[in-house]
Design an enzyme around this catalytic site. Sequence first.
Site, PDB file in Angstrom:
ATOM      1  CE  LYS A   1      -1.795  11.032 -10.003  1.00 46.31           C
ATOM      2  NZ  LYS A   1      -1.999  11.154  -8.549  1.00 46.31           N
TER       3      LYS A   1
ATOM      4  NE  ARG B   1      -4.411  18.009   1.874  1.00 44.72           N
ATOM      5  CZ  ARG B   1      -3.739  17.825   0.751  1.00 44.72           C
ATOM      6  NH1 ARG B   1      -2.426  17.831   0.763  1.00 44.72           N
ATOM      7  NH2 ARG B   1      -4.373  17.673  -0.389  1.00 44.72           N
TER       8      ARG B   1
HETATM    9  O1  PNS Z   1      -3.210  10.136  -3.209  1.00 44.56           O
HETATM   10  P1  PNS Z   1      -4.237  10.254  -4.298  1.00 44.56           P
HETATM   11  O2  PNS Z   1      -3.553  10.322  -5.652  1.00 44.56           O
HETATM   12  O3  PNS Z   1      -5.201  11.381  -4.068  1.00 44.56           O
HETATM   13  O4  PNS Z   1      -5.091   8.900  -4.261  1.00 44.56           O
HETATM   14  C1  PNS Z   1      -6.101   8.660  -5.209  1.00 44.56           C
HETATM   15  C2  PNS Z   1      -6.562   7.187  -5.165  1.00 44.56           C
HETATM   16  C3  PNS Z   1      -5.386   6.254  -5.319  1.00 44.56           C
HETATM   17  C4  PNS Z   1      -7.233   6.923  -3.831  1.00 44.56           C
HETATM   18  C5  PNS Z   1      -7.602   6.998  -6.289  1.00 44.56           C
HETATM   19  O5  PNS Z   1      -7.073   7.515  -7.493  1.00 44.56           O
HETATM   20  C6  PNS Z   1      -7.991   5.537  -6.516  1.00 44.56           C
HETATM   21  O6  PNS Z   1      -8.570   4.911  -5.652  1.00 44.56           O
HETATM   22  N1  PNS Z   1      -7.623   5.001  -7.680  1.00 44.56           N
HETATM   23  C7  PNS Z   1      -7.890   3.615  -8.031  1.00 44.56           C
HETATM   24  C8  PNS Z   1      -8.805   3.535  -9.239  1.00 44.56           C
HETATM   25  C9  PNS Z   1     -10.263   3.525  -8.814  1.00 44.56           C
HETATM   26  O7  PNS Z   1     -10.693   2.699  -8.032  1.00 44.56           O
HETATM   27  N2  PNS Z   1     -11.052   4.466  -9.373  1.00 44.56           N
HETATM   28  C10 PNS Z   1     -12.462   4.556  -9.109  1.00 44.56           C
HETATM   29  C11 PNS Z   1     -12.800   5.281  -7.813  1.00 44.56           C
HETATM   30  S1  PNS Z   1     -12.391   6.967  -7.896  1.00 44.56           S
END
Ligand code: PNS
Length: 185
Positions: free
Chosen positions: A41, A90
């Site tokens: 991002k 939400r």
């Molecule tokens: O605030 P967000 O962007 O909705 O958070 C998303 C997040 C950080 C919780 C998610 O993208 C994440 O846990 N990423 C780490 C990579 C991971 O573990 N992926 C596999 C499970 S989805």
Amino acid sequence: MPVAVYPGSFDPLTNGHLDIIRRCAHLFDRVMVALLENEGKSPLFTIPERIELIARCTADTPNVEVHSFSGLLVDFMRRHNATVVVRGIRAVSDYEYELQMALMNRELNPEVETIFMLPAVEYTYVSSRLIKEVFVRRQKAEGRNPGGRARSLWDRRISAFCLLTSDFCLFSRSADRSHRGIDPR
Ligand code: PNS
């Protein structure tokens, strides 16, 4: 008592996030806010800025820690002996994405449980994405350099940012801000 992890991008932290963190801190002895270092991002705030913002806004809640991580969430959790993921929901529209993540994390580590929490109703329409969008457009309308947006915002310190989120969270009472340890100027 299991250790809870509240993961996210937090770009930026909103009052909705803060509300979930506070609720979580009442339920668990130890809450780790885990900020994803997402190279994919293009964030508005740097990781150190986001960490500082979260740390300042949670300074009055001693059982909350702020961490950043890269890689898989389940690996971060294993390193910290954490077994509970907390996510805020939400509206129904959040559910499908959250369901997929929760089930994927369970697949990766069956010991990890995800719990969903509801923020206070006045935060249900607040998102980091919308706050960024409105603020960037305001900056442009005021003739400021959108590229310098985050920097100038940060230069005016966190209080300015919290005033921004307050605009969108109906959370503008100075008592609320001073309760959070934030300079309400
Ligand atoms: O605030 P967000 O962007 O909705 O958070 C998303 C997040 C950080 C919780 C998610 O993208 C994440 O846990 N990423 C780490 C990579 C991971 O573990 N992926 C596999 C499970 S989805």
